[in-house]
Design a protein around this motif. Sequence first.
Motif, PDB file in Angstrom:
ATOM      1  N   ILE A  16     -22.330  -9.595   9.561  1.00 42.67           N
ATOM      2  CA  ILE A  16     -22.547  -9.780   8.111  1.00 42.67           C
ATOM      3  C   ILE A  16     -24.153  -9.908   7.564  1.00 42.67           C
ATOM      4  N   LEU A  17     -24.718 -10.646   8.171  1.00 42.60           N
ATOM      5  CA  LEU A  17     -26.375 -10.783   7.920  1.00 42.60           C
ATOM      6  C   LEU A  17     -27.060  -9.257   8.130  1.00 42.60           C
ATOM      7  N   SER A  18     -26.556  -8.614   9.065  1.00 40.79           N
ATOM      8  CA  SER A  18     -27.225  -7.169   9.199  1.00 40.79           C
ATOM      9  C   SER A  18     -26.805  -6.445   7.780  1.00 40.79           C
ATOM     10  N   THR A  19     -25.516  -6.385   7.842  1.00 45.29           N
ATOM     11  CA  THR A  19     -24.875  -5.457   6.594  1.00 45.29           C
ATOM     12  C   THR A  19     -25.403  -5.848   5.185  1.00 45.29           C
ATOM     13  N   SER A  20     -25.734  -6.969   5.200  1.00 48.19           N
ATOM     14  CA  SER A  20     -26.142  -7.344   3.787  1.00 48.19           C
ATOM     15  C   SER A  20     -27.524  -6.647   3.361  1.00 48.19           C
ATOM     16  N   THR A  42     -19.254  -0.021  -6.719  1.00 48.88           N
ATOM     17  CA  THR A  42     -20.367   1.012  -6.456  1.00 48.88           C
ATOM     18  C   THR A  42     -20.277   1.624  -5.199  1.00 48.88           C
ATOM     19  N   GLN A  43     -21.097   2.602  -4.822  1.00 48.46           N
ATOM     20  CA  GLN A  43     -20.952   2.848  -3.354  1.00 48.46           C
ATOM     21  C   GLN A  43     -21.354   1.980  -2.235  1.00 48.46           C
ATOM     22  N   TYR A  44     -22.167   0.910  -2.729  1.00 53.93           N
ATOM     23  CA  TYR A  44     -22.489  -0.200  -1.878  1.00 53.93           C
ATOM     24  C   TYR A  44     -21.112  -0.980  -1.620  1.00 53.93           C
ATOM     25  N   ASP A  45     -20.269  -1.210  -2.696  1.00 53.53           N
ATOM     26  CA  ASP A  45     -19.173  -2.025  -2.235  1.00 53.53           C
ATOM     27  C   ASP A  45     -18.521  -1.423  -1.038  1.00 53.53           C
ATOM     28  N   ARG A  46     -18.276  -0.056  -1.252  1.00 54.45           N
ATOM     29  CA  ARG A  46     -17.750   0.521  -0.217  1.00 54.45           C
ATOM     30  C   ARG A  46     -18.359   0.899   1.186  1.00 54.45           C
ATOM     31  N   GLN A  47     -19.501   1.000   1.152  1.00 53.92           N
ATOM     32  CA  GLN A  47     -20.415   1.176   2.472  1.00 53.92           C
ATOM     33  C   GLN A  47     -20.282  -0.171   3.027  1.00 53.92           C
ATOM     34  N   VAL A  48     -20.473  -1.420   2.432  1.00 53.24           N
ATOM     35  CA  VAL A  48     -20.449  -2.814   2.866  1.00 53.24           C
ATOM     36  C   VAL A  48     -19.001  -2.844   3.630  1.00 53.24           C
ATOM     37  N   VAL A  66      -7.418  -7.237   4.645  1.00 56.34           N
ATOM     38  CA  VAL A  66      -7.209  -7.218   3.374  1.00 56.34           C
ATOM     39  C   VAL A  66      -8.501  -7.018   2.563  1.00 56.34           C
ATOM     40  N   SER A  67      -8.754  -5.950   1.898  1.00 57.36           N
ATOM     41  CA  SER A  67     -10.043  -5.849   1.704  1.00 57.36           C
ATOM     42  C   SER A  67     -10.122  -5.170   0.287  1.00 57.36           C
ATOM     43  N   GLU A  68     -11.051  -5.697  -0.529  1.00 59.57           N
ATOM     44  CA  GLU A  68     -10.863  -5.295  -2.017  1.00 59.57           C
ATOM     45  C   GLU A  68     -10.789  -3.893  -2.399  1.00 59.57           C
ATOM     46  N   GLU A  69     -11.804  -3.038  -1.845  1.00 60.03           N
ATOM     47  CA  GLU A  69     -11.695  -1.721  -2.155  1.00 60.03           C
ATOM     48  C   GLU A  69     -10.925  -0.931  -1.205  1.00 60.03           C
ATOM     49  N   SER A  70      -9.935  -1.347  -0.264  1.00 59.38           N
ATOM     50  CA  SER A  70      -8.893  -0.663   0.227  1.00 59.38           C
ATOM     51  C   SER A  70      -7.732  -0.743  -0.266  1.00 59.38           C
ATOM     52  N   ALA A  71      -7.050   0.558  -0.618  1.00 58.72           N
ATOM     53  CA  ALA A  71      -5.702   0.601  -0.994  1.00 58.72           C
ATOM     54  C   ALA A  71      -4.878   0.204  -0.324  1.00 58.72           C
ATOM     55  N   GLU A  72      -4.877   0.302   1.189  1.00 51.58           N
ATOM     56  CA  GLU A  72      -3.849  -0.263   2.287  1.00 51.58           C
ATOM     57  C   GLU A  72      -4.049  -1.723   2.117  1.00 51.58           C
ATOM     58  N   LYS A  73      -3.261  -2.635   2.267  1.00 50.61           N
ATOM     59  CA  LYS A  73      -3.657  -3.972   2.348  1.00 50.61           C
ATOM     60  C   LYS A  73      -2.773  -4.649   3.802  1.00 50.61           C
ATOM     61  N   GLY A  74      -3.456  -4.973   4.647  1.00 48.72           N
ATOM     62  CA  GLY A  74      -2.628  -5.335   5.967  1.00 48.72           C
ATOM     63  C   GLY A  74      -1.758  -6.565   5.697  1.00 48.72           C
ATOM     64  N   ASN A  75      -1.182  -7.129   7.027  1.00 49.05           N
ATOM     65  CA  ASN A  75      -0.451  -8.259   7.006  1.00 49.05           C
ATOM     66  C   ASN A  75      -1.249  -9.479   7.108  1.00 49.05           C
ATOM     67  N   ILE A  76      -1.006 -10.500   6.070  1.00 45.81           N
ATOM     68  CA  ILE A  76      -1.688 -11.521   5.884  1.00 45.81           C
ATOM     69  C   ILE A  76      -1.198 -12.626   7.073  1.00 45.81           C
ATOM     70  N   LYS A  77      -0.062 -12.349   7.673  1.00 44.60           N
ATOM     71  CA  LYS A  77       0.299 -13.097   8.745  1.00 44.60           C
ATOM     72  C   LYS A  77       0.270 -12.534  10.392  1.00 44.60           C
ATOM     73  N   ALA A  78      -0.444 -11.567  10.310  1.00 44.52           N
ATOM     74  CA  ALA A  78      -0.844 -10.966  11.739  1.00 44.52           C
ATOM     75  C   ALA A  78      -1.708 -11.989  12.619  1.00 44.52           C
ATOM     76  N   ASP A  79      -1.688 -11.549  13.944  1.00 42.58           N
ATOM     77  CA  ASP A  79      -2.204 -12.404  14.863  1.00 42.58           C
ATOM     78  C   ASP A  79      -3.800 -12.477  14.337  1.00 42.58           C
ATOM     79  N   ASP A  80      -4.476 -11.692  13.874  1.00 43.15           N
ATOM     80  CA  ASP A  80      -5.949 -11.772  13.315  1.00 43.15           C
ATOM     81  C   ASP A  80      -5.704 -10.774  11.966  1.00 43.15           C
ATOM     82  N   THR A  81      -6.038 -11.429  10.884  1.00 45.49           N
ATOM     83  CA  THR A  81      -6.239 -10.758   9.723  1.00 45.49           C
ATOM     84  C   THR A  81      -7.762 -11.033   8.935  1.00 45.49           C
ATOM     85  N   PHE A  82      -8.455 -10.210   8.390  1.00 48.37           N
ATOM     86  CA  PHE A  82      -9.641 -10.296   8.007  1.00 48.37           C
ATOM     87  C   PHE A  82      -9.603  -9.999   6.375  1.00 48.37           C
TER      88      PHE A  82
END
Length: 262
Positions: A16-20, A42-48, A66-82
């Motif tokens: 997170i720190l390096s991507t910022s 912006t292009q930076y929302d997508r790059q981050v 589950v990410s704001e700029e992705s059309a596909e949304k994952g399963n919020i009940k998966a083993d690991d969901t970010f």
Amino acid sequence: MSESLFFTISSLRHTILSTSKIILSAADLQITEKTSAKDLVTQYDRQVQERLIAAISELVPGAEFVSEESAEKGNIKADDTFIIDPIDGTTNFIHQMGNCAISVAWYKHGEPFYGAVYDPNADEFFEAKAGEDALLNGKPIHVSDAPLGNSIVLFGTAPYNPELTDLTFELLRKVFGKCQDIRRMGSAALDICHVACGRAGLYFEATLSPWDYAAAALILKESGGSLVNLSGQEVRLSLEKTSVVAGNMNIIAESGIISKQK
Ligand code: LIP
């Protein structure tokens, strides 16, 4: 917590720190409209977002997103969901007003495990692991216990939902006379974190998406605060939008903005 989970969280924090740095060195924004002229990306929302998803997929193989700029949304009940908001406060970012943040929540089987909200302009890293202290730059934080009259109230204007404008300003009118003053800062994730560390007593917004609040909700909980909707029910992670009210339960009650469902 196991050593490998501790290492994974440390690596996530570093990512997170390096991507910022992408946010701090932004130049040609390449702004595009989503649902309206107020709902921009912006292009930076997508790059981050791309950078975070690639790094987290290495750290936690099989993770869903589950990410704001992705059309596909994952399963919020998966083993690991970010749940990711790559730049929360995009409008502030576009107008070079600072006050924007990277927000990453890690849910395990539908329950919050870790949340991080990082404001690169202020260099403030809010985080919490479930069941442990909420931290700001490594130091424990706690919600304010001041009464409403001695507190700042933060609010959001739900600018992508003009049908909620009247409700927003009715609620604002209701609290303005009872609090010290109001502020519209422009990042829901940071607003909730400002409540968690006691800078503000209350925050509300008539509608938010899950990526706006998922990480900050855990930080608020572990700082002694509550996140409820305008009917007073606890906000649980959902792909559906929800109203949010953040604070300690006393100040939420004192504000009078909750209308219990009959
Ligand atoms: C924004 C929130 C803000 C809300 C906007 C939008 P974004 O997030 O932080 O509080 O009023 O509608 O949801 O779109 O900048 O990630």
